[in-house]
Scaffold this active site. Structure first.
Site, PDB file in Angstrom:
ATOM      1  N   ASP A  78      -3.770   7.207   3.019  1.00 38.03           N
ATOM      2  CA  ASP A  78      -2.828   7.847   1.970  1.00 38.03           C
ATOM      3  C   ASP A  78      -2.436   9.153   2.553  1.00 38.03           C
ATOM      4  OD1 ASP A  78      -4.696   9.664   0.573  1.00 38.03           O
ATOM      5  OD2 ASP A  78      -5.389   7.830  -0.447  1.00 38.03           O
ATOM      6  N   HIS A 106      -8.350   6.757  10.278  1.00 37.31           N
ATOM      7  CA  HIS A 106      -7.751   5.256  10.254  1.00 37.31           C
ATOM      8  C   HIS A 106      -6.428   5.269  10.205  1.00 37.31           C
ATOM      9  CE1 HIS A 106     -12.230   4.175   8.897  1.00 37.31           C
ATOM     10  NE2 HIS A 106     -11.952   4.468  10.163  1.00 37.31           N
ATOM     11  N   ARG A 120       0.816  -1.123  -0.250  1.00 36.36           N
ATOM     12  CA  ARG A 120       0.016   0.164   0.004  1.00 36.36           C
ATOM     13  C   ARG A 120       0.900   1.297   0.061  1.00 36.36           C
ATOM     14  NH1 ARG A 120      -2.496  -3.526  -0.362  1.00 36.36           N
ATOM     15  NH2 ARG A 120      -2.243  -2.676  -2.512  1.00 36.36           N
ATOM     16  N   GLN A 123     -10.880   9.068   5.977  1.00 35.42           N
ATOM     17  CA  GLN A 123     -10.712   7.549   6.441  1.00 35.42           C
ATOM     18  C   GLN A 123      -9.324   6.886   5.627  1.00 35.42           C
ATOM     19  OE1 GLN A 123     -14.825   5.368   6.273  1.00 35.42           O
ATOM     20  NE2 GLN A 123     -15.067   7.066   5.212  1.00 35.42           N
ATOM     21  N   ASN A 124      -8.873   7.540   4.714  1.00 36.81           N
ATOM     22  CA  ASN A 124      -7.859   7.184   3.864  1.00 36.81           C
ATOM     23  C   ASN A 124      -6.404   7.284   4.794  1.00 36.81           C
ATOM     24  OD1 ASN A 124      -9.746   6.958   1.839  1.00 36.81           O
ATOM     25  ND2 ASN A 124      -9.170   8.632   1.007  1.00 36.81           N
ATOM     26  N   GLY A 129     -16.874   9.536  -1.706  1.00 35.43           N
ATOM     27  CA  GLY A 129     -16.236   8.345  -1.831  1.00 35.43           C
ATOM     28  C   GLY A 129     -16.011   7.595  -0.754  1.00 35.43           C
ATOM     29  N   THR A 130     -17.094   7.387   0.063  1.00 39.25           N
ATOM     30  CA  THR A 130     -17.132   6.303   0.867  1.00 39.25           C
ATOM     31  C   THR A 130     -18.514   5.688   1.025  1.00 39.25           C
ATOM     32  OG1 THR A 130     -17.066   6.037   3.532  1.00 39.25           O
ATOM     33  CG2 THR A 130     -17.671   8.198   2.734  1.00 39.25           C
ATOM     34  N   SER A 131     -18.433   4.260   1.132  1.00 36.59           N
ATOM     35  CA  SER A 131     -19.613   3.372   1.186  1.00 36.59           C
ATOM     36  C   SER A 131     -20.457   3.479   2.660  1.00 36.59           C
ATOM     37  CB  SER A 131     -19.213   1.989   1.160  1.00 36.59           C
ATOM     38  OG  SER A 131     -18.200   1.509   2.094  1.00 36.59           O
TER      39      SER A 131
HETATM   40  P1  OAD Z   1     -15.183   1.553   0.241  1.00 30.86           P
HETATM   41  O1  OAD Z   1     -14.273   0.808  -0.588  1.00 30.86           O
HETATM   42  O2  OAD Z   1     -15.961   0.729   1.560  1.00 30.86           O
HETATM   43  O3  OAD Z   1     -16.117   2.673  -0.517  1.00 30.86           O
HETATM   44  C1  OAD Z   1     -15.803   3.471  -1.453  1.00 30.86           C
HETATM   45  C2  OAD Z   1     -16.574   4.305  -2.003  1.00 30.86           C
HETATM   46  O4  OAD Z   1     -16.028   4.963  -3.030  1.00 30.86           O
HETATM   47  C3  OAD Z   1     -18.189   3.314  -2.568  1.00 30.86           C
HETATM   48  O5  OAD Z   1     -19.011   4.185  -2.223  1.00 30.86           O
HETATM   49  C4  OAD Z   1     -17.873   3.796  -4.134  1.00 30.86           C
HETATM   50  O6  OAD Z   1     -19.039   3.856  -4.895  1.00 30.86           O
HETATM   51  C5  OAD Z   1     -17.249   4.981  -4.313  1.00 30.86           C
HETATM   52  N1  OAD Z   1     -16.362   5.366  -5.375  1.00 30.86           N
HETATM   53  C6  OAD Z   1     -15.716   4.494  -6.400  1.00 30.86           C
HETATM   54  N2  OAD Z   1     -14.817   5.190  -7.352  1.00 30.86           N
HETATM   55  C7  OAD Z   1     -15.441   6.320  -6.992  1.00 30.86           C
HETATM   56  C8  OAD Z   1     -14.729   7.836  -7.608  1.00 30.86           C
HETATM   57  N3  OAD Z   1     -14.064   7.750  -8.678  1.00 30.86           N
HETATM   58  N4  OAD Z   1     -15.231   8.781  -7.260  1.00 30.86           N
HETATM   59  C9  OAD Z   1     -16.038   9.109  -5.899  1.00 30.86           C
HETATM   60  N5  OAD Z   1     -16.406   7.900  -5.238  1.00 30.86           N
HETATM   61  C10 OAD Z   1     -16.174   6.791  -5.895  1.00 30.86           C
HETATM   62  O7  OAD Z   1     -14.199   2.761   0.977  1.00 30.86           O
HETATM   63  P2  OAD Z   1     -14.368   3.369   2.168  1.00 30.86           P
HETATM   64  O8  OAD Z   1     -15.775   3.827   2.500  1.00 30.86           O
HETATM   65  O9  OAD Z   1     -13.197   4.583   2.457  1.00 30.86           O
HETATM   66  O10 OAD Z   1     -10.598   0.847   7.006  1.00 30.86           O
HETATM   67  O11 OAD Z   1     -13.997   2.223   3.321  1.00 30.86           O
HETATM   68  C11 OAD Z   1     -14.007   2.616   4.703  1.00 30.86           C
HETATM   69  C12 OAD Z   1     -13.064   1.823   5.691  1.00 30.86           C
HETATM   70  O12 OAD Z   1     -13.140   0.538   5.351  1.00 30.86           O
HETATM   71  C13 OAD Z   1     -11.485   2.073   4.991  1.00 30.86           C
HETATM   72  O13 OAD Z   1     -11.040   3.312   5.661  1.00 30.86           O
HETATM   73  C14 OAD Z   1     -10.809   0.940   5.546  1.00 30.86           C
HETATM   74  C15 OAD Z   1     -11.928   0.123   5.006  1.00 30.86           C
HETATM   75  O14 OAD Z   1     -11.838  -1.505   5.700  1.00 30.86           O
HETATM   76  C16 OAD Z   1      -9.782   0.315   7.731  1.00 30.86           C
HETATM   77  O15 OAD Z   1      -8.956  -0.359   7.059  1.00 30.86           O
HETATM   78  C17 OAD Z   1      -9.505   0.663   9.010  1.00 30.86           C
END
Ligand code: OAD
Length: 238
Positions: A91, A106, A58, A88-89, A180-182
């Protein structure tokens, strides 16, 4: 005049157009690596080498990528608004795009801490957290006190020390922007509940949003184009 406050909550989707994989999209990271093996405290004690290899990959990925137009647009909001980025990123693309007030919920991939320093509510005793830049961490890399180093990441099963600080910022926001978070991982996903009743909430995501809240306006688009649309809207609103 006092600037209006925008709190921006970001997830993996904001970095997707930089080439960093999200977690839960198809072919996302959690489809290819069992989350309980590489992102839990139990996984760490079961197989440290596997976890280090995952995060070394990563870190190399982050070193090889650049902030995209969405990170830059978020940073540019500071010209006109008081902006706090809650991410939450792990990076550092918000930093490299120029955002100046960033709360990492995170952890951060470019930092390490001793493995016995993981559950303090005070930000992991910041004195123990060290920058390592883009170098790998290996078995046998020790802290000054002789303890194995681990990535400075919040894993499942661990507390999120910065959540209260983030909630306090959301409480003060005139507008909250979620990019961009689920919204599947708590406590981050519950942060919007701290927003005031008159605070507008925008969500930029190409997928449908699972939340039902009359304050929410969904900009159904990728982060880069969505940010262009958001900036047009917010210029009129705030
Ligand atoms: P997810 O992978 O769960 O969600 C990513 C979101 O980004 C989804 O809703 C996608 O539809 C959206 N997406 C994809 N491409 C995109 C783009 N080009 N522009 C905008 N949105 C886009 O990731 P997170 O919600 O960040 O934690 O996940 C939360 C946490 O779960 C992370 O911080 C990580 C993970 O487990 C740990 O590892 C502790």
């Amino acid at each position: 005049m006092k600037k209006k406050k925008i709190v921006v909550l970001t997830g993996a989707g904001v970095s997707a157009e930089s080439g960093i994989k999200t977690f839960r999209d198809s072919n996302g990271l959690w489809e290819n690596y069992p989350v309980e093996d590489v992102a839990s405290i139990e996984g760490w004690y079961r197989d440290r080498a596997l976890v280090l290899a995952f995060y070394n990959a990563r870190r190399r990925e982050v070193a090889a990528t650049q902030p995209n137009a969405a990170h830059l647009a978020i940073a540019s909001l500071e010209k006109d608004y008081d902006v706090t980025v809650v991410t939450q990123n792990i990076d550092n693309l918000h930093e490299r795009a120029g955002s100046s007030d960033i709360i990492h919920l995170h952890g951060e991939i470019t930092k390490v801490r001793p493995e016995n320093c993981y559950n303090e509510r005070d930000g992991f005793s910041v004195k123990h957290v060290k920058d390592i830049g883009y170098r790998d961490i290996n078995i046998g890399d020790l802290s000054d006190d002789g303890v194995q180093l681990r990535p400075h990441i919040v894993w499942f099963g661990e507390p999120v020390p910065n959540i209260e600080k983030a909630a306090e910022e959301v409480e003060k926001a005139d507008c909250m922007l979620i990019v961009g978070t689920s919204m599947q991982v708590y406590p981050a996903a519950g942060l919007y509940l701290y927003a005031g009743s008159s605070t507008s909430i925008y969500i930029i995501d190409p997928k449908d949003v699972p939340l039902r809240d009359s304050r929410i306006c969904h900009i159904k688009d990728v982060a880069t184009h969505g940010m262009e649309r958001f900036i047009e809207i917010i210029k009129k609103e705030l």
